[in-house]
Scaffold this motif. Structure first.
Motif, PDB file in Angstrom:
ATOM      1  N   PRO A 134       0.826  -1.207   0.000  1.00 24.54           N
ATOM      2  CA  PRO A 134       0.000   0.000   0.000  1.00 24.54           C
ATOM      3  C   PRO A 134       0.865   1.264   0.000  1.00 24.54           C
ATOM      4  O   PRO A 134       1.838   1.357   0.740  1.00 24.54           O
ATOM      5  N   GLY A 135       0.501   2.203  -0.851  1.00 21.63           N
ATOM      6  CA  GLY A 135       1.218   3.460  -0.902  1.00 21.63           C
ATOM      7  C   GLY A 135       2.429   3.435  -1.823  1.00 21.63           C
ATOM      8  O   GLY A 135       3.182   4.393  -1.866  1.00 21.63           O
ATOM      9  N   THR A 136       2.634   2.339  -2.543  1.00 19.63           N
ATOM     10  CA  THR A 136       3.753   2.297  -3.489  1.00 19.63           C
ATOM     11  C   THR A 136       3.210   2.439  -4.904  1.00 19.63           C
ATOM     12  O   THR A 136       2.260   1.759  -5.280  1.00 19.63           O
ATOM     13  N   PHE A 137       3.820   3.334  -5.660  1.00 17.56           N
ATOM     14  CA  PHE A 137       3.391   3.481  -7.057  1.00 17.56           C
ATOM     15  C   PHE A 137       4.541   3.913  -7.947  1.00 17.56           C
ATOM     16  O   PHE A 137       4.357   4.383  -9.047  1.00 17.56           O
ATOM     17  N   LYS A 138       5.780   3.726  -7.436  1.00 17.32           N
ATOM     18  CA  LYS A 138       6.942   4.166  -8.224  1.00 17.32           C
ATOM     19  C   LYS A 138       7.156   3.266  -9.430  1.00 17.32           C
ATOM     20  O   LYS A 138       7.563   3.743 -10.481  1.00 17.32           O
ATOM     21  N   ASP A 139       6.845   1.962  -9.305  1.00 17.40           N
ATOM     22  CA  ASP A 139       7.000   1.093 -10.473  1.00 17.40           C
ATOM     23  C   ASP A 139       6.001   1.465 -11.560  1.00 17.40           C
ATOM     24  O   ASP A 139       6.286   1.328 -12.747  1.00 17.40           O
ATOM     25  N   ARG A 140       4.831   1.956 -11.155  1.00 13.62           N
ATOM     26  CA  ARG A 140       3.852   2.445 -12.126  1.00 13.62           C
ATOM     27  C   ARG A 140       4.478   3.543 -12.975  1.00 13.62           C
ATOM     28  O   ARG A 140       4.386   3.536 -14.202  1.00 13.62           O
ATOM     29  N   VAL A 141       5.163   4.476 -12.310  1.00  9.15           N
ATOM     30  CA  VAL A 141       5.783   5.588 -13.028  1.00  9.15           C
ATOM     31  C   VAL A 141       6.922   5.086 -13.912  1.00  9.15           C
ATOM     32  O   VAL A 141       7.040   5.469 -15.082  1.00  9.15           O
TER      33      VAL A 141
ATOM     34  N   GLN B 127       2.635  14.449  12.031  1.00  8.26           N
ATOM     35  CA  GLN B 127       2.572  13.654  13.254  1.00  8.26           C
ATOM     36  C   GLN B 127       3.448  12.413  13.144  1.00  8.26           C
ATOM     37  O   GLN B 127       4.133  12.037  14.086  1.00  8.26           O
ATOM     38  N   ALA B 128       3.419  11.773  11.970  1.00  8.05           N
ATOM     39  CA  ALA B 128       4.153  10.520  11.799  1.00  8.05           C
ATOM     40  C   ALA B 128       4.350  10.248  10.318  1.00  8.05           C
ATOM     41  O   ALA B 128       3.582  10.730   9.490  1.00  8.05           O
ATOM     42  N   VAL B 129       5.381   9.466  10.009  1.00  7.93           N
ATOM     43  CA  VAL B 129       5.617   9.052   8.631  1.00  7.93           C
ATOM     44  C   VAL B 129       5.714   7.533   8.597  1.00  7.93           C
ATOM     45  O   VAL B 129       6.527   6.941   9.313  1.00  7.93           O
ATOM     46  N   GLN B 130       4.877   6.917   7.805  1.00  6.16           N
ATOM     47  CA  GLN B 130       4.930   5.461   7.663  1.00  6.16           C
ATOM     48  C   GLN B 130       5.899   5.150   6.527  1.00  6.16           C
ATOM     49  O   GLN B 130       5.637   5.450   5.371  1.00  6.16           O
ATOM     50  N   VAL B 131       7.032   4.575   6.890  1.00  4.25           N
ATOM     51  CA  VAL B 131       8.079   4.293   5.908  1.00  4.25           C
ATOM     52  C   VAL B 131       8.044   2.809   5.551  1.00  4.25           C
ATOM     53  O   VAL B 131       8.227   1.960   6.409  1.00  4.25           O
ATOM     54  N   GLY B 132       7.767   2.507   4.277  1.00  5.83           N
ATOM     55  CA  GLY B 132       7.781   1.107   3.851  1.00  5.83           C
ATOM     56  C   GLY B 132       6.398   0.479   3.765  1.00  5.83           C
ATOM     57  O   GLY B 132       6.280  -0.742   3.729  1.00  5.83           O
ATOM     58  N   GLY B 133       5.371   1.301   3.740  1.00  9.48           N
ATOM     59  CA  GLY B 133       4.018   0.777   3.519  1.00  9.48           C
ATOM     60  C   GLY B 133       3.427   0.110   4.744  1.00  9.48           C
ATOM     61  O   GLY B 133       3.907   0.267   5.871  1.00  9.48           O
TER      62      GLY B 133
ATOM     63  N   MET C  30       4.212   7.334   3.551  1.00 14.98           N
ATOM     64  CA  MET C  30       2.880   7.895   3.796  1.00 14.98           C
ATOM     65  C   MET C  30       2.963   8.879   4.958  1.00 14.98           C
ATOM     66  O   MET C  30       3.497   8.558   6.017  1.00 14.98           O
ATOM     67  N   ILE C  31       2.404  10.045   4.725  1.00 18.69           N
ATOM     68  CA  ILE C  31       2.555  11.109   5.717  1.00 18.69           C
ATOM     69  C   ILE C  31       1.228  11.358   6.444  1.00 18.69           C
ATOM     70  O   ILE C  31       0.181  11.502   5.809  1.00 18.69           O
ATOM     71  N   PHE C  32       1.295  11.403   7.771  1.00 15.36           N
ATOM     72  CA  PHE C  32       0.101  11.667   8.577  1.00 15.36           C
ATOM     73  C   PHE C  32       0.291  12.963   9.341  1.00 15.36           C
ATOM     74  O   PHE C  32       1.239  13.097  10.112  1.00 15.36           O
ATOM     75  N   SER C  33      -0.610  13.904   9.153  1.00 22.81           N
ATOM     76  CA  SER C  33      -0.453  15.167   9.851  1.00 22.81           C
ATOM     77  C   SER C  33      -1.037  15.052  11.256  1.00 22.81           C
ATOM     78  O   SER C  33      -1.669  14.054  11.611  1.00 22.81           O
TER      79      SER C  33
END
Ligand SMILES: Cc1cc2nc3c(=O)[nH]c(=O)nc-3n(C[C@H](O)[C@H](O)[C@H](O)COP(=O)(O)O)c2cc1C
Ligand code: SF4
Ligand code: SF4
Ligand code: FES
Lengths: 182, 590
Positions: B243-250, B431-437, B464-467
Motif C-alpha cells: 500500500p502506498g507504493t506506485f513508483k513502479d507504475r511511473v 505527526q508521523a511518517v509510515q516508511v515502507g508501507g 505515507m505522511i500523517f499530519s
C-alpha cells in the motif's frame, strides 16, 4: 490467624469439575483444615458473607444469571481461577454457538420432531428462567480471570497442586502428564 | 457433464497449448468471456486440462480477480486503502452505493454493475481512485459519481470519462532512473564483456535490491549463474502491491525501455533465455504500451534471437498479469502464481536462485533494481557507487502520499533524512511518517533525523505522511485489516494472529481495553512477527509494534481500568436475541 477463604461456582458445565475437586479423596480433610469455604455448591451457601481469597469457577457463561454471578465473584474474590474446558473455552455447551440462538430455540420448542403437533410449541418465557445469551462465552470474555487450569475436567491432582501452590504463594509445577491432553 | 460453454473453454485452453502452467491466463480469458468461473467451469476446465479439479479450484479461489459468482456487466472496484480513506474514499464509496442502490459486494438487479472494494491500486498520489472494468479513475469526488454511472449506462467507454486520467506525478528526477537513455547502449556494453564481468560491474556498484529485502544484486545473479543447469529464468517483479507504493507504475509508464534493457542484461549475466515480467493485475491498463515497447525492441534487434547480432545470445520477454493478491509480490509466491497455482509462498531453502520457476534457477528482481543495473552497465559501477551512502549506493524512487502538498514520485539520493524529504514534498505539521508501507515502520518526529537507507530506514518506496490532526491509530488499524485480508492462510500465526490482532486493537480503539488488553496486543504482535512463515506475516505486526513504543501515549489515552469487569462484554446486547425469541419482557432491557 484466620484461614484463607475459598468460594466455588458452577455455571454452564456438567459439574464434572466440581466432582474432580471432590476427587482429592482423603485430602479433603486437609483441605478443610487449610481453608474456610464460603459461597459454594459444596456447602450450599447461597450468598457471599465475607471477602474471598480464591474463587474457583466451573463452566462457561450461557445466560444472564451465569454472567451476573460471575461478576459477583469477580467483585468478592481477590483471585479467580477458571477450571475446565467449559470455563476456559465454552467447551461442549458452546457447540451451540455454531447455530444462531433463535434457530436453536425454534428447533427445540417449535419445529423439532418432539413437538407434538403444529402451533402448540412455545419458547419458554417464565420470568424465573434465566435468559439464554446469544452464545456461550468463556469466562475470560466476561471478567478478568487470573489463572486457568485446562482439562475436562482437570484432574484432582492438578486442582490440588494448584490450590496448595496458590495458598502457599509458591510457583506451580505440574507434571507433564497432568496437563497433557491428547 | 458438458455445457454450452465447453467449446469456449476448450478453445481458450488450446490457445495456451493446454498447459496447466498457463492456468492464470486461461482463467483470466475465461473470466473475460464468461464473466466468472463457476463450479461447472472448474470441472470442465479440469477435464480439458486433464488435471484434478481441486487444482483448478485451489487456484481460482485464491485470487480476487477470478470471481466465483456472476458479476455485473461493469465491475467497479473502489480503493479503500489507508491513503484513500484519508482523502475521502468513504464518501466516494457512499456516493457509489447511493447512485447504484446496492451495497459493496452486491450487484444491481439489472446486472449492470457490481460494486467492490479493493486494496491499494497504486494511485495513492491521486486518491481517491477506483478501477472500473480495470480502467483506473482518479481524484474522484462524491459529486462525480452519479454522472459516471449515467455515462456508463448510456454506453460511454470508461476510458473516455474525464476522471480516467492517471497523472504521471513524477516530481523529482534523479540521475539514475529518470535520466535520458539511448536504447541498446547498456546492452551493447554488456555484450562486450563476459557475463562474469557484467556481474563484476554490478558488484562494483554495490547495488542492492529495491523490492524490499535489499539483497546484493550481484550476489543473487552470481548464485543463479553458478547453479548447475541448462535452463535459467529471469523474473521482473512488477507486482507492486505494498500500500502506498506506485513508483513502479511511473517507471513502467515512463521508462519501460530501461526496465527491459535491465532485464536483458540480467538475462545475459545469469545465462537465461527467457525473462518474465509479473505485472500486477491492477496495472493491466499498462499492458498495451508495454507490449508495444517489447515489439519495438524485437524489431530493433534488442530482444529475440541473436541480440545485437550476437550468435550466442538470445533472450525474450513475456508479460504475465497477476490477479489481485498482495502476497504474490513475495518472490516464491510469485513463482507459484507464474506456474498457474495459488500464490502461497514456498518453504525456503531451496531459494529461487537454486530452484525457482519450473524448479530451475531463477533470479527475481524488482523493476527499479533492473533499471539501476541497466544504468550501471551504461555508466559504470564506479559512477553508481559514488551516489548515496556507503551501504546504500544509488538513488531511490519514493512514492510519497498522504498529508503533503506535492504527493508523487521522487527520485532521491539514498541517505536523505525524513526531515529533508518532508520539506521537499511540502509536508507541514507532521505527526508521523509510515516508511515502507503497511509492512513498514511508523516513524515519530523524534526520529525525523533518520535517513532513508538500508542501514537506517529501509523502504521499498512507500512513504505515507500523517499530519497532526489525524487519528493515527485508526490508520494503523486499517493496515492490520489489510493483512487479515491478504494473509494467504498457510500458517496459523499469520492467519489467526492477524485476526486476533485486529480484534484486540479494535477493542482498545473503542475505549474498551484495559492494561491487560494492551499487554495481550503486544504479545500477539510479537508472536506473529516471530512465528510467521513468510515476509507477509513477519512484517504484518510492524505498524502496531512500532506505534506501541513510539506513540505509547496514543494507546495509554484509550486504556481504561474497571475493577476486573471487561468492557468488551455487553450483557444487554448478549441477552437481546434470547429475550426477543421468547417474546418476554425483562426489566431494564430495551
Ligand atoms: C509480502 C511480500 C510482498 C512483496 N511484494 C513485492 C513487490 O510488490 N515488489 C517487489 O519487487 N518485491 C516484493 N517483495 C520482495 C520480493 O520477495 C523479493 O525480495 C524482491 O522482488 C527481490 O527483488 P530485489 O532483489 O530486486 O529487491 C515482497 C515480499 C513480501 C514478503
Ligand atoms: S470442563 Fe468437562 S468436566 Fe468440567 S464442566 Fe466442562 S464438560 Fe464438565
Ligand atoms: S506468513 Fe501469512 S502470507 Fe506468509 S505463508 Fe504464513 S499465512 Fe501465508
Ligand atoms: S491507490 Fe489507494 S492507497 Fe494506493
Amino acid at each position: 490467624m484466620s484461614k484463607p477463604v475459598v468460594a466455588t461456582a458452577h455455571f454452564t458445565g456438567c459439574f464434572g469439575c466440581h466432582m474432580s475437586i471432590l476427587d482429592i479423596d482423603e485430602r479433603i480433610l486437609d483441605l478443610v483444615e487449610l481453608v474456610e469455604f464460603n459461597k459454594s455448591p459444596i456447602n450450599d451457601i447461597k450468598n457471599f458473607t465475607k471477602p474471598v481469597d480464591i474463587g474457583i469457577i466451573e463452566g462457561g457463561i450461557s445466560n444472564d444469571e451465569n454472567a451476573e454471578i460471575l461478576m459477583e465473584f469477580r467483585k468478592h474474590c481477590k483471585i479467580l481461577v477458571a477450571i475446565g474446558a467449559c470455563a476456559l473455552t465454552g467447551g461442549v455447551p458452546s457447540m451451540r454457538n455454531l447455530v444462531p440462538l433463535k434457530e436453536c430455540l425454534e428447533e427445540a420448542y417449535l419445529n423439532g420432531p418432539t413437538v407434538k403437533s403444529e402451533n402448540t410449541g412455545i419458547i419458554p418465557n417464565d420470568p424465573d428462567i434465566p435468559v439464554l445469551l446469544d452464545k456461550v462465552y468463556p469466562c475470560h470474555e466476561v471478567v478478568k480471570i487470573d489463572y486457568f487450569l485446562p482439562g475436562c475436567p482437570p484432574t484432582a491432582d492438578t486442582i490440588w497442586n494448584a490450590l496448595v501452590a496458590l495458598l502457599k504463594g509458591e510457583p506451580l509445577n505440574l507434571d507433564y502428564e497432568l496437563i497433557k491432553y491428547d | 457433464m458438458t455445457h454450452h460453454y465447453r467449446e469456449q473453454i476448450k478453445n481458450i485452453a488450446n490457445k495456451y497449448g493446454n498447459d496447466r502452467g498457463y492456468l492464470m491466463n486461461i482463467a483470466r480469458d475465461i473470466v473475460k468471456e464468461l464473466g466468472y468461473i463457476s463450479e461447472e467451469v472448474v470441472a470442465d476446465l479440469a477435464d480439458v486440462l486433464n488435471i484434478p479439479m481441486v487444482q483448478v479450484r485451489d487456484m481460482v479461489s485464491f485470487y480476487s480477480f477470478f470471481p466465483r459468482k456472476t458479476l455485473g456487466k461493469n465491475v467497479i472496484r473502489v480503493c479503500n486503502a489507508v491513503i484513500e480513506r484519508m482523502k475521502g474514499a468513504d464518501e466516494v464509496s457512499k456516493a457509489f452505493e447511493k447512485a447504484l442502490g446496492v451495497s459493496f459486494g452486491e450487484t444491481t438487479k439489472d446486472n449492470l454493475f457490481t460494486l467492490l472494494h479493493t486494496s491499494c491500486i497504486g494511485l495513492s498520489d491521486q486518491a481517491p481512485g477506483a478501477l472500473i472494468n480495470n480502467v483506473p479513475l482518479t481524484n474522484l469526488k462524491p459529486t462525480d459519481i452519479p454522472q459516471i454511472i449515467n455515462d456508463i449506462k448510456s454506453g460511454k467507454n470508461v476510458s473516455d470519462l474525464p476522471q480516467s486520467r492517471v497523472l504521471l506525478n513524477l516530481k523529482k528526477e534523479g540521475e539514475v532512473i529518470c535520466a535520458p537513455m539511448e536504447s541498446g547502449k547498456a546492452i551493447r556494453n554488456a555484450l562486450n564483456m563476459k557475463p562474469e564481468e557484467v556481474i563484476g560491474e554490478i558488484n562494483k556498484s554495490r547495488l542492492r535490491g529495491r523490492g524490499g529485502a535489499g539483497f546484493p544484486t550481484a550476489m543473487k545473479w552470481d548464485f543463479c549463474r553458478k547453479q548447475k543447469s541448462s535452463v535459467r529464468y529471469l523474473i521482473c517483479n512488477a507486482d507492486e502491491g505494498e500500500p502506498g507504493t506506485f513508483k513502479d507504475r511511473v517507471i513502467l509508464t515512463e521508462y519501460p525501455d530501461l526496465v527491459f534493457e535491465g532485464m536483458t542484461i540480467a538475462g545475459y549475466a545469469i545465462g537465461a533465455k527467457e525473462g518474465i515480467m509479473y505485472l500486477r493485475g491492477e496495472y493491466a491498463y499498462l499492458l498495451d504500451n508495454l507490449e508495444k515497447v517489447l515489439a519495438k525492441r524485437r524489431h530493433l534487434g534488442l530482444l529475440g534471437e541473436h541480440i545485437c547480432g550476437r550468435e550466442d545470445f538470445s533472450f525474450d520477454i513475456r508479460i504475465q498479469l497477476g490477479a489481485g493478491a498482495y502476497v504474490c509480490g513475495e518472490e516464491s509466491a510469485l513463482i507459484e502464481s507464474l506456474e498457474g497455482k495459488r500464490g502461497a509462498p514456498r518453504d525456503r531453502p531451496p531459494f529461487p536462485v537454486q530452484k525457482g520457476y519450473k524448479n530451475e534457477p531463477t533470479s527475481v528482481n524488482n523493476v527499479e533494481t533492473l533499471c539501476c543495473a541497466a544504468r550501471i552497465l551504461e555508466k559504470g559501477g564506479e559512477w553508481f557507487s559514488k551516489i548515496g551512502t556507503k551501504d546504500s549506493t544509488g538513488t531511490k524512487m519514493l512514492s510519497v502520499s498522504g498529508d503533503c502538498e506535492h504527493p508523487g514520485v521522487y527520485e532521491v539520493e539514498y541517505g536523505i533524512t525524513i526531515e529533508n524529504l518532508l520539506e521537499l514534498v511540502g509536508a507541514k505539521n507532521t505527526q508521523a511518517v509510515q516508511v515502507g508501507g503497511a509492512s513498514g515502520k511508523c516513524v515519530a518526529p523524534k526520529d525525523f533525523g533518520r535517513r532513508i537507507s538500508f542501514e537506517d530506514l529501509p523502504t521499498g518506496g512507500s512513504i505515507m505522511i500523517f499530519s497532526k490532526n489525524r487519528d493515527l491509530l485508526e490508520y494503523m488499524y486499517q493496515f492490520v485489516e489489510f493483512f487479515v485480508e491478504e494473509s494467504c492462510g498457510w500458517c496459523v500465526p499469520c492467519r489467526a494472529g492477524t485476526t486476533l490482532l485486529e480484534k484486540k486493537l479494535r477493542q482498545i480503539l473503542d475505549g474498551k481495553g484495559t492494561a491487560q488488553s494492551l499487554a495481550e496486543l503486544r504479545r500477539i504482535a510479537q508472536t506473529i512477527k516471530l512465528m510467521s512463515r513468510c515476509g507477509l506475516g513477519q512484517t504484518s505486526a510492524n505498524p502496531v509494534l512500532t506505534t506501541i513504543y513510539d506513540f505509547a501515549d496514543l494507546y495509554a489515552e484509550r486504556i481504561k481500568e474497571e475493577d476486573g469487569k471487561l468492557m468488551t462484554f455487553d450483557l444487554q446486547k448478549a441477552m437481546k436475541v434470547g429475550i426477543e425469541a421468547s417474546g418476554r419482557i425483562k426489566e431494564g432491557v430495551k
